[in-house]
Design an enzyme around this catalytic site. Structure first.
Site, PDB file in Angstrom:
ATOM      1  N   GLY A   1     -10.947  -3.496   6.692  1.00 31.94           N
ATOM      2  CA  GLY A   1     -10.821  -3.442   8.146  1.00 31.94           C
ATOM      3  C   GLY A   1     -11.389  -4.668   8.846  1.00 31.94           C
TER       4      GLY A   1
ATOM      5  N   HIS B   1     -11.660  -6.906  -2.704  1.00 27.01           N
ATOM      6  CA  HIS B   1     -10.901  -6.306  -1.595  1.00 27.01           C
ATOM      7  C   HIS B   1     -11.652  -6.569  -0.296  1.00 27.01           C
ATOM      8  CE1 HIS B   1      -8.058  -3.315  -3.605  1.00 27.01           C
ATOM      9  NE2 HIS B   1      -8.523  -4.074  -4.572  1.00 27.01           N
TER      10      HIS B   1
ATOM     11  N   SER C   1       0.859  -1.189   0.000  1.00 27.77           N
ATOM     12  CA  SER C   1       0.000   0.000   0.000  1.00 27.77           C
ATOM     13  C   SER C   1       0.898   1.243   0.000  1.00 27.77           C
ATOM     14  CB  SER C   1      -0.889  -0.003   1.244  1.00 27.77           C
ATOM     15  OG  SER C   1      -0.072   0.173   2.395  1.00 27.77           O
TER      16      SER C   1
ATOM     17  N   ASP D   1      -0.970  -1.610  -4.031  1.00 30.20           N
ATOM     18  CA  ASP D   1      -2.351  -1.681  -3.546  1.00 30.20           C
ATOM     19  C   ASP D   1      -2.885  -0.260  -3.343  1.00 30.20           C
ATOM     20  OD1 ASP D   1      -4.671  -2.831  -2.511  1.00 30.20           O
ATOM     21  OD2 ASP D   1      -3.864  -2.973  -0.464  1.00 30.20           O
TER      22      ASP D   1
END
Ligand SMILES: [Zn+2]
Length: 307
Positions: free
Chosen positions: A179, A209, A50, A82
Site C-alpha cells: 500500500g 513485496h 493478482s 501475485d
C-alpha cells in the site's frame, strides 16, 4: 522472443547484483506502458497478476494481451500470479499459461504453509512452472488481506521452509509493506535479516513485496488535480538499490504504478476539463507508467542493458 520462467532471469540478476521489476497489470495501457519501458531500457521484466486483476480483466484477456506485447516488442517476459490465495487460483493461472505462480500461505500456521506450498510446488514443477512463496507477514493492505504489524522472517525457518518445500524463490518480511502508507516514522529495513538469509541460502533468489517508493511528485499531482492521498511515505530508493545488489532478485512495486497512472489521468482531466476521449486520458496514464518503469529499471533495480 517468448514467455519465460524467472529461473534464468533470477540467476543472471543474482550474479549481476541487480533485481527484476515485478509490475502488476490490469489493462492494456498498463501492459503497454510496462513493456515499452522494458524495451526502451533493454531490461527483462515480470508482469504479475493478482487474483483481483484476474477477476477484473479475466485470465483470457490478460494472457492474450501479454502474448501481443511479446509479439510487438520482442522483450522476454515472465507472467506471474501475485499472491495466489489457494490451489484453485494457482491451477487457473497455470492452465492459462502463466510461467510463474506465487502461493501465499504466510497467513497459515507454519506447518500448514509448508504442506500447502509443497503441494503447489509439486503441481507447478510437473508443468514447467516456477513457484514463489512467502514467510513472515508484511504490514499493509493487499487486495482484501490486511495486517497492522510486521512479523519479520526468521532466517533459520527460511532455510527449513525452502529445503522442505522446494520452492524456487521466497518473499521475506524485512520491513517493507503493502500500500501507500508504509512508515509512520523513518523508513527502516532489516538488512541484517537479509544478510543472514543470504549466508544460509547462498545463490537463492529472494523477493521483496511492498517496495514502492510512493513518489511524492505523483502523490502531489494526484492531490493537485482533486485527489486526496495523505501522508504517503515509501521505501527510499537507495535501500532498494542496496537490497537488489544483495540476494533480492525480484522487487514488487504496484503502488507506484497505480499512483503514476492515476496522476497522468487526473492531470488530463484537470488541464482539459472538456476532454472526454478515453484515448487522451488513458494514453496519458500509459505514458506515465512507461516513465515510472524506466526510472525503476535505471535507478532502483539496476537491470538496464541486461537483455
Ligand atoms: Zn505482495
Amino acid at each position: 522472443m517468448a514467455l519465460v520462467t524467472t529461473k534464468e532471469m533470477f540467476k543472471k540478476a543474482y550474479e549481476g547484483h541487480y533485481a527484476i521489476g515485478a509490475f502488476n497489470i490490469n489493462n492494456m495501457e498498463i501492459i503497454q506502458g510496462v513493456v515499452n519501458g522494458a524495451k526502451a531500457k533493454k531490461s527483462p521484466v515480470i508482469l504479475q497478476v493478482s487474483s483481483g486483476a484476474l477477476k477484473y480483466a479475466g485470465p483470457k484477456y490478460l494472457k492474450a494481451m501479454v502474448d501481443a506485447a511479446i509479439a510487438d516488442t520482442g522483450v522476454d517476459l515472465a507472467l506471474h500470479l501475485d499472491h495466489g490465495p489457494d490451489f484453485e487460483t494457482v491451477k487457473l493461472a497455470i492452465e492459462t499459461g502463466f510461467t510463474s505462480v506465487m502461493f501465499d500461505g504466510s497467513h497459515y500456521e507454519y506447518e500448514e504453509n509448508v504442506a500447502k506450498t509443497k503441494e503447489v510446488v509439486e503441481y507447478a514443477h510437473a508443468r514447467g512452472v516456477v513457484v514463489e512463496a512467502e514467510l513472515g507477514v508484511l504490514a499493509g493492505v493487499e487486495d482484501d488481506v490486511k495486517s497492522d504489524v510486521h512479523v519479520y522472517t526468521d532466517p533459520a525457518q527460511a532455510v527449513d521452509f525452502v529445503t522442505r518445500t522446494g520452492v524456487d524463490s521466497l518473499a521475506i518480511a524485512i520491513g517493507t509493506s503493502h500500500g501507500a502508507f508504509k512508515f509512520a516514522g523513518e523508513a527502516k529495513l532489516r538488512f541484517d535479516i537479509l544478510e543472514e538469509i543470504q549466508e544460509k541460502l547462498p545463490n537463492y533468489p529472494i523477493v521483496l513485496h511492498g517496495a514502492s517508493a510512493v513518489d511524492p511528485v505523483a502523490v502531489a499531482t494526484c492531490n493537485k488535480y482533486g485527489g486526496d492521498i495523505a501522508g504517503a511515505k515509501g521505501i527510499p530508493t537507495d535501500m532498494l538499490r542496496k537490497a537488489s545488489s544483495m540476494a533480492v532478485c525480484k522487487i514488487n512495486m504496484d503502488t507506484d504504478l497505480r499512483l503514476a497512472f492515476t496522476a497522468g489521468i487526473r492531470k488530463v482531466f484537470g488541464d482539459t476539463p472538456k476532454e472526454f476521449d478515453p484515448r487522451k486520458y488513458c494514453g496519458a496514464g500509459r505514458v506515465a507508467i512507461q516513465a515510472t518503469v524506466e526510472d525503476k529499471i535505471a535507478n532502483v533495480l539496476g537491470s538496464e542493458n541486461t537483455l
